[in-house]
Scaffold this motif. Structure first.
Motif, short mmCIF file in Angstrom:
data_model
loop_
_atom_site.label_atom_id
_atom_site.label_comp_id
_atom_site.label_asym_id
_atom_site.label_seq_id
_atom_site.Cartn_x
_atom_site.Cartn_y
_atom_site.Cartn_z
N ASP A 176 -8.87 5.84 -10.63
CA ASP A 176 -9.48 6.50 -9.46
C ASP A 176 -10.44 7.60 -9.91
O ASP A 176 -11.57 7.70 -9.41
N GLN A 229 -10.42 -9.64 -3.50
CA GLN A 229 -9.94 -8.33 -3.95
C GLN A 229 -9.19 -7.60 -2.83
O GLN A 229 -8.14 -7.01 -3.06
N VAL A 230 -9.73 -7.64 -1.62
CA VAL A 230 -9.06 -7.01 -0.48
C VAL A 230 -7.73 -7.72 -0.22
O VAL A 230 -6.70 -7.08 0.01
N ALA A 258 0.44 4.47 -3.81
CA ALA A 258 0.76 3.04 -3.95
C ALA A 258 1.04 2.66 -5.40
O ALA A 258 1.06 1.48 -5.73
N ALA A 284 -5.81 -9.33 -2.31
CA ALA A 284 -4.85 -8.96 -3.36
C ALA A 284 -4.28 -7.57 -3.12
O ALA A 284 -3.08 -7.34 -3.27
N GLN A 285 -5.13 -6.65 -2.71
CA GLN A 285 -4.67 -5.28 -2.45
C GLN A 285 -3.72 -5.24 -1.24
O GLN A 285 -2.68 -4.59 -1.29
N ARG A 344 -0.42 -6.66 -2.25
CA ARG A 344 0.30 -5.73 -3.12
C ARG A 344 0.95 -4.62 -2.29
O ARG A 344 2.10 -4.27 -2.49
N LEU A 345 0.21 -4.09 -1.33
CA LEU A 345 0.74 -3.02 -0.49
C LEU A 345 1.90 -3.49 0.39
O LEU A 345 2.87 -2.76 0.58
#
Length: 104
Positions: free
Chosen positions: A92, A10-11, A64, A13-14, A17-18
């Motif tokens: 969020d 998950q980290v 983002a 992928a984030q 993406r960023l």
């Protein structure tokens, strides 16, 4: 804290993406030569946010997602420097509600 494989994925992928965006953190990660996270050691090398990062990204450099996905914005007054503006997506806001529900 040791991350499990799902958390690392998950980290990763984030981060990826960023890196593809022109966001504040995308630039920070690219400048630091970070391409992803595949291990606990990679994770521990990540630069984490400071108050200065939030100020330096003013006004919406930490955003983002596209503007259309922002449903709420929180802002500080900026009495000790630049204001800090935090955009939130619907997820969020939902995640915050879940965390506060668990907390209380």
């Amino acid at each position: 804290m040791r991350l499990n494989e799902t958390q690392l994925a998950q980290v990763d992928a984030q981060i990826k993406r960023l890196i593809k965006t022109d966001s504040y953190y995308g630039k920070i990660y690219r400048e630091a030569g970070i391409e992803g996270v595949t291990s606990q050691e990679d994770f521990e090398k990540l630069p984490f946010s400071s108050k200065d990062d939030l100020r330096n990204a003013y006004p919406l450099g930490i955003q983002a997602v596209p503007d259309e996905e922002v449903v709420r914005i929180h802002s500080s007054s900026g009495t000790t420097g630049k204001p800090v503006i935090i955009p939130y997506t619907a997820k969020d806001v939902s995640d915050w509600a879940t965390m506060f529900d668990r907390f209380y």
